[in-house]
Design a protein around this motif. Structure first.
Motif, mmCIF file in Angstrom:
data_model
loop_
_atom_site.group_PDB
_atom_site.id
_atom_site.type_symbol
_atom_site.label_atom_id
_atom_site.label_comp_id
_atom_site.label_asym_id
_atom_site.label_seq_id
_atom_site.Cartn_x
_atom_site.Cartn_y
_atom_site.Cartn_z
ATOM 1 N N GLU A 185 0.856 -1.194 0.000
ATOM 2 C CA GLU A 185 0.000 0.000 0.000
ATOM 3 C C GLU A 185 0.884 1.233 0.000
ATOM 4 N N ASP A 186 0.575 2.135 -0.916
ATOM 5 C CA ASP A 186 1.334 3.382 -1.007
ATOM 6 C C ASP A 186 0.349 4.471 -1.409
ATOM 7 N N GLY A 187 -0.057 5.283 -0.431
ATOM 8 C CA GLY A 187 -1.069 6.298 -0.695
ATOM 9 C C GLY A 187 -2.358 5.635 -1.138
ATOM 10 N N ASP A 188 -2.845 6.019 -2.295
ATOM 11 C CA ASP A 188 -4.114 5.483 -2.801
ATOM 12 C C ASP A 188 -3.975 4.102 -3.434
ATOM 13 N N LEU A 189 -2.765 3.654 -3.652
ATOM 14 C CA LEU A 189 -2.553 2.398 -4.376
ATOM 15 C C LEU A 189 -2.486 1.204 -3.431
ATOM 16 N N ALA A 190 -3.278 0.178 -3.716
ATOM 17 C CA ALA A 190 -3.166 -1.097 -3.009
ATOM 18 C C ALA A 190 -2.901 -2.174 -4.054
ATOM 19 N N LEU A 191 -1.806 -2.895 -3.877
ATOM 20 C CA LEU A 191 -1.409 -3.915 -4.844
ATOM 21 C C LEU A 191 -1.262 -5.260 -4.160
ATOM 22 N N PHE A 192 -1.439 -6.331 -4.931
ATOM 23 C CA PHE A 192 -1.161 -7.681 -4.442
ATOM 24 C C PHE A 192 -0.350 -8.401 -5.509
ATOM 25 N N GLU A 193 0.107 -9.619 -5.203
ATOM 26 C CA GLU A 193 0.975 -10.428 -6.075
ATOM 27 C C GLU A 193 2.418 -9.908 -6.015
ATOM 28 N N SER A 194 3.278 -10.748 -5.476
ATOM 29 C CA SER A 194 4.669 -10.332 -5.280
ATOM 30 C C SER A 194 5.327 -9.887 -6.584
ATOM 31 N N GLY A 195 5.030 -10.572 -7.681
ATOM 32 C CA GLY A 195 5.642 -10.200 -8.958
ATOM 33 C C GLY A 195 5.224 -8.805 -9.389
ATOM 34 N N ALA A 196 3.944 -8.512 -9.234
ATOM 35 C CA ALA A 196 3.426 -7.199 -9.619
ATOM 36 C C ALA A 196 4.014 -6.105 -8.729
ATOM 37 N N ILE A 197 4.179 -6.421 -7.449
ATOM 38 C CA ILE A 197 4.724 -5.419 -6.520
ATOM 39 C C ILE A 197 6.190 -5.139 -6.849
ATOM 40 N N VAL A 198 6.955 -6.205 -7.096
ATOM 41 C CA VAL A 198 8.366 -6.005 -7.465
ATOM 42 C C VAL A 198 8.461 -5.193 -8.760
ATOM 43 N N LEU A 199 7.616 -5.501 -9.728
ATOM 44 C CA LEU A 199 7.647 -4.750 -10.989
ATOM 45 C C LEU A 199 7.285 -3.280 -10.751
ATOM 46 N N HIS A 200 6.278 -3.041 -9.920
ATOM 47 C CA HIS A 200 5.876 -1.667 -9.606
ATOM 48 C C HIS A 200 7.045 -0.905 -8.970
ATOM 49 N N ILE A 201 7.713 -1.531 -8.020
ATOM 50 C CA ILE A 201 8.864 -0.890 -7.366
ATOM 51 C C ILE A 201 9.967 -0.628 -8.399
ATOM 52 N N ALA A 202 10.208 -1.616 -9.253
ATOM 53 C CA ALA A 202 11.273 -1.498 -10.255
ATOM 54 C C ALA A 202 10.971 -0.400 -11.277
ATOM 55 N N GLU A 203 9.687 -0.184 -11.539
ATOM 56 C CA GLU A 203 9.305 0.855 -12.513
ATOM 57 C C GLU A 203 9.377 2.250 -11.921
ATOM 58 N N HIS A 204 9.336 2.344 -10.600
ATOM 59 C CA HIS A 204 9.267 3.662 -9.961
ATOM 60 C C HIS A 204 10.562 4.079 -9.276
ATOM 61 N N HIS A 205 11.575 3.227 -9.336
ATOM 62 C CA HIS A 205 12.876 3.564 -8.747
ATOM 63 C C HIS A 205 13.951 3.047 -9.686
ATOM 64 N N PRO A 206 15.050 3.761 -9.806
ATOM 65 C CA PRO A 206 16.140 3.214 -10.628
ATOM 66 C C PRO A 206 16.838 2.055 -9.916
ATOM 67 N N GLY A 207 17.413 1.158 -10.684
ATOM 68 C CA GLY A 207 18.264 0.133 -10.099
ATOM 69 C C GLY A 207 17.866 -1.304 -10.381
ATOM 70 N N LEU A 208 16.616 -1.551 -10.744
ATOM 71 C CA LEU A 208 16.180 -2.945 -10.914
ATOM 72 C C LEU A 208 15.804 -3.300 -12.344
ATOM 73 N N PRO B 81 16.922 -2.334 -16.583
ATOM 74 C CA PRO B 81 17.811 -1.570 -17.477
ATOM 75 C C PRO B 81 17.048 -0.394 -18.106
ATOM 76 N N ASP B 82 17.781 0.633 -18.488
ATOM 77 C CA ASP B 82 17.156 1.775 -19.169
ATOM 78 C C ASP B 82 16.819 1.427 -20.617
ATOM 79 N N GLU B 83 17.677 0.657 -21.269
ATOM 80 C CA GLU B 83 17.489 0.345 -22.694
ATOM 81 C C GLU B 83 16.190 -0.467 -22.842
ATOM 82 N N PRO B 84 15.281 -0.016 -23.719
ATOM 83 C CA PRO B 84 13.938 -0.614 -23.765
ATOM 84 C C PRO B 84 13.915 -2.134 -23.992
ATOM 85 N N ASN B 85 14.719 -2.642 -24.926
ATOM 86 C CA ASN B 85 14.687 -4.089 -25.179
ATOM 87 C C ASN B 85 15.212 -4.874 -23.977
#
Lengths: 216, 216
Positions: free
Chosen positions: B63-86, B88-92
């Motif tokens: 839970e982060d503000g208005d967002l409530a998420l479930f599924e570990s894979g989806a949560i990891v992807l959400h974190i990876a999309e919103h912070h650098p480090g997880l 690559p920048d290159e689209p492919n």
């Protein structure tokens, strides 16, 4: 050049659209993206050329210019991220739609595939009848929870999304199990997915492959 | 306010870090995002308040503000999309890293969980010994393919990514099966993941929950 996907040269599902290329075909049809198909035999799937595209020797794969992708969930997400129509614009709704993709693939599909594998490969084993109710109950638990969340809505979270697309294809794998009939609301949800014109086009395309292979 | 995740009040893995909150803790540690944890009992997980966050009554949630998420894979992807480090920048390369997340969760984890479930719940059944080699072989096939693709590299596709993070947590579930030892390169891959400082911090945090619960 349109993207190229791979599919079974001769699908073990006899054209019922349960192979995982169906998800990718359906997503491409939803966004109106034409595509080419390269058919692969079971032998070819385990050869180096295909393993370079798919480390686990399965279908589907997706090739678009320099990009080669595998895993149906990843391919559907890639398509949804690069074309409008399969993910909401609002960021939180977008994340939730992706969560439903993962839920379909990681929470629903494993017990459904396990039940299907037992029905295919363990039917003649002495333990089959004893294990079957346990496998069915594992699926029933998930269907019950899904039904509760769906709560009579048309789709899982607002408008039809990639989450629904993947979920419907996962639930369709139950079609010889008899379990879908126990949850009329989920059966109706699957039927809503199957009634979409893009689904029909994708279904007909994979069926045409099977029909052609059967004639040859 | 930092995001809040949920985790088991009393983890069935006895602090070995095999519950799915470990993935989310690790991802948050990799990107340097502090987080709060709400512990839930098995009873609470099936109650309406938790089912509103997680339709399948599991952990983790996010839970982060208005967002409530479930599924570990989806949560990891959400974190990876919103912070650098997880990712690559290159689209492919980014799409391929996400494909490895799906591969870990949809191709590797199902046979690994099925083996684990049999070892936990069917050990006293008459068919256990007869089925075990089949379940082990299904996992061996995937480990062999993974080993071939890894080909001696440190990580699955270039630099460490969310794909490696999820894959390592999936492979760690084999740790009582004896199978990881048959593939020294994969065991070394898992050990590389476990040696990352962010992994250690996440591991210690979930172990502290178990240790505190054991004392009370």
């Amino acid at each position: 050049m349109p993207p190229t996907i791979t599919a079974f040269e001769n699908s073990p599902d006899r054209g019922r659209g349960q192979a995982r290329d169906m998800r990718v075909r359906w997503a491409l049809e939803e966004v109106g993206q034409p595509y080419d198909v390269r058919l692969v035999s079971f032998k070819q799937m385990k050869e180096p050329a295909h393993l370079a595209r798919h480390p686990f020797g399965q279908i589907p794969t997706y090739e678009d210019g320099d990009l080669a992708l595998f895993e149906s969930g990843a391919i559907v997400l890639h398509i949804a991220e690069h074309h409008p129509g399969l993910l909401p614009d609002e960021p939180n709704a977008r994340s939730r739609a992706i969560a439903w993709m993962f839920a379909a693939l990681n929470t629903l599909e494993p017990p459904i595939v396990e039940l299907g594998m037992a029905m295919l490969f363990e039917r003649d084993k002495s333990w089959y009848e004893a294990r079957l109710p346990m496998l069915q109950d594992r699926v029933r638990v998930r269907l019950g929870e899904l039904s509760l969340r769906l709560g009579g809505a048309d789709w899982l979270d607002g408008a039809f999304s990639a989450g629904d697309l993947v979920m419907v294809t996962v639930l369709r794998r139950l079609n010889t199990s008899g379990l879908l009939e126990e949850y009329p609301d989920i059966a109706a949800y699957v039927a809503r997915g199957e009634a979409r014109p893009a689904f029909r086009r994708a279904f007909d395309a994979q069926l045409a492959v099977f029909t052609a292979a059967s004639r040859s």
